[in-house]
Design an enzyme around this catalytic site. Structure first.
Site, PDB file in Angstrom:
ATOM      1  N   GLY A 196      29.943   5.630 -11.106  1.00  0.00           N
ATOM      2  CA  GLY A 196      29.522   5.256  -9.757  1.00  0.00           C
ATOM      3  C   GLY A 196      28.097   4.714  -9.830  1.00  0.00           C
ATOM      4  N   LYS A 212      22.939  18.181   4.385  1.00  0.00           N
ATOM      5  CA  LYS A 212      24.029  17.399   3.796  1.00  0.00           C
ATOM      6  C   LYS A 212      25.123  17.304   4.825  1.00  0.00           C
ATOM      7  CE  LYS A 212      23.719  16.487  -0.149  1.00  0.00           C
ATOM      8  NZ  LYS A 212      23.432  15.549  -1.201  1.00  0.00           N
ATOM      9  N   GLY A 223      31.118   9.587 -15.393  1.00  0.00           N
ATOM     10  CA  GLY A 223      31.027   8.918 -14.093  1.00  0.00           C
ATOM     11  C   GLY A 223      30.686   7.449 -14.280  1.00  0.00           C
TER      12      GLY A 223
HETATM   13  N1  GLU Z   1      22.579  11.916  -1.757  1.00  0.00           N
HETATM   14  C1  GLU Z   1      21.385  11.840  -2.559  1.00  0.00           C
HETATM   15  C2  GLU Z   1      21.022  13.169  -3.182  1.00  0.00           C
HETATM   16  O1  GLU Z   1      21.846  14.045  -3.359  1.00  0.00           O
HETATM   17  C3  GLU Z   1      20.227  11.230  -1.796  1.00  0.00           C
HETATM   18  C4  GLU Z   1      19.958  11.849  -0.473  1.00  0.00           C
HETATM   19  C5  GLU Z   1      19.001  10.991   0.316  1.00  0.00           C
HETATM   20  O2  GLU Z   1      18.674   9.923  -0.151  1.00  0.00           O
HETATM   21  O3  GLU Z   1      18.598  11.424   1.364  1.00  0.00           O
HETATM   22  O4  GLU Z   1      19.911  13.350  -3.588  1.00  0.00           O
END
Ligand code: GLU
Length: 428
Positions: free
Chosen positions: A221, A107, A219
């Site tokens: 979004g 992340k 939410g």
């Molecule tokens: N941010 C999204 C998650 O928490 C997707 C991450 C991605 O697509 O790599 O799953």
């Protein structure tokens, strides 16, 4: 991001420790999986539109890549911390493992408030982030994606910078790209739709007809919107949505008991997801306090905003009618609130299973980008449904067989897959 005391990484570690005990993991495996395998913190200098220089803090945390290249989103948020990144990276590892795609977990993010930045400044931050980390990410190392306040455009700036630095075309470097430039059909719907594929399976198992259910969503979004869209398309009724209001710096719950009208609400929403209050009142919505989403008389709660939302302080306010919590956000329920939900017999689709549709479609995007061959939307969504349904049933049958709750069952599947990969590679 919730109360001052809340630390998402401590929460992620305490969830992991419970499972490590249940699985009787050896010490080396625990020591490896309790922490990220690598993490990067850096400064991103940006010349602002007014000519001044500002330094933004950037992060990339790679929790584990034993099962494949690390994978995870990038967040732009003023309250970002390295511990939030660590927790979210760890949850990505479990998410990719439970949905059984050959990727690890990571992340990243930048501490900034996109509401206050011009498009030009956002572009500089995105390019600056890539310049700092370009050698440690890539299609076969670590593949970023959009998350909080990121967009296909931010992903494209990042891809472009990466390609300039490495001197070639590498569309598999990043996912969530615009469909016209290597993105996947169905990506924008994927997390929200994935939540509803899992909800559909859970309601079947609970012997409830989806058409008779009501839901309350926290939410508005991308994840929340597409969950609402599909749930209503297949016959469910959402009666309330809680949404952040930038001008008041507060959250409000918008309620319409006969069911919210999704296209109508969307039409009065700004690009950051804020709903125009005056217009909402004119359209017949009640405007309640932000916390009111949790106490609605509904069958399904869908927290689809940020972490730390269902806590020991508000868990008692969940209405007795609620039968299912589908955790569309990452980490919305704290470990203190969890036992209360379980004791009340509420069925939980845990976050890293419920919202795995996003990364699953990212994986499809990466495969398509690396092949340079793109699939039709129906094909993408059909494959997504197959993966979500299979993972849901893996978790649900282990929960029944082992008499564990669904969160523990999902963790047991994910952690044992990752531990096995580390063992097979000779890391532990
Ligand atoms: N941010 C999204 C998650 O928490 C997707 C991450 C991605 O697509 O790599 O799953």
């Amino acid at each position: 991001m919730g109360s001052q005391k809340f630390n998402a990484f401590e929460m992620a570690q305490s969830q992991f420790d419970r499972i490590a005990d249940l699985l009787k993991l050896d010490q080396a495996t625990r020591d490896l999986l309790r922490y990220p395998i690598r993490e990067y913190q850096f400064s991103i200098p940006v010349r602002m539109k007014d000519g001044t220089m500002r330094i933004f803090r950037g992060f990339r945390v790679q929790h584990n890549d034993a099962r494949g290249p690390a994978k995870g989103g990038i967040r732009f948020h003023p309250l970002e911390t390295v511990d939030t990144m660590r927790a979210l990276a760890m949850w990505m590892t479990w998410k990719c493992a439970v949905i059984d795609i050959p990727l690890g977990g990571s992340k990243g993010g930048v501490i900034c408030d996109p509401h206050e930045l011009s498009e030009y400044e956002m572009e500089q931050i995105c390019r600056g982030w890539v310049r700092q980390i370009a050698r440690d990410v890539g299609p076969y190392q670590d593949v970023p994606a959009p998350e909080v306040m990121a967009s296909p455009q931010t992903m494209l700036w990042m891809l472009d910078e990466y390609e300039v630095i490495h001197g070639g075309k590498f569309p598999g470097f990043i996912t969530g790209k615009p469909v016209s430039l290597g993105g996947s059909q169905g990506k924008k719907e994927s997390t929200g739709y994935g939540v509803i594929f899992a909800v559909r399976e859970a309601l079947n198992e609970l012997n409830l007809s989806l058409k008779d259910t009501l839901a309350s969503v926290q939410g508005f979004g991308s994840v929340a919107r597409h969950a609402i869209e599909l749930y209503q398309q297949i016959g469910g009724r959402v009666i309330s949505v809680a949404c952040w209001d930038q001008s008041d710096q507060a959250t409000y719950t918008y309620r319409k008991k006969e069911g919210i009208n999704y296209p109508e609400l969307l039409a009065i929403t700004d690009p950051f997801g804020g709903i125009d209050k005056r217009k909402a009142l004119e359209l017949g919505y009640e405007i309640l306090p932000g916390e009111a989403w949790i106490e609605q008389e509904v069958d399904i709660l869908i927290p689809a905003a940020l972490e730390n939302q269902i806590t020991s302080e508000n868990v008692q306010q969940i209405h007795p009618r609620v039968k299912l919590v589908a955790e569309a956000a990452n980490g919305p329920t704290t470990p203190e609130a969890d036992p209360v939900i379980n004791e009340r017999g509420i069925f939980v689709i845990p976050d890293f299973l419920a919202n795995a549709g996003g990364v699953t479609c990212s994986y499809f995007e990466q495969v398509q980008s690396n092949m340079n061959y793109y699939w039709e939307k129906d094909e993408v969504l059909a494959r997504l449904d197959v993966k979500m349904t299979a993972a849901y049933h893996d978790v649900s049958s282990l929960a029944k067989k082992s008499r564990q709750n669904t969160r523990d069952a999902a963790y047991m599947i994910a952690v044992s897959r990752v531990a096995q990969a580390c063992k097979d590679r000779g890391w532990v």
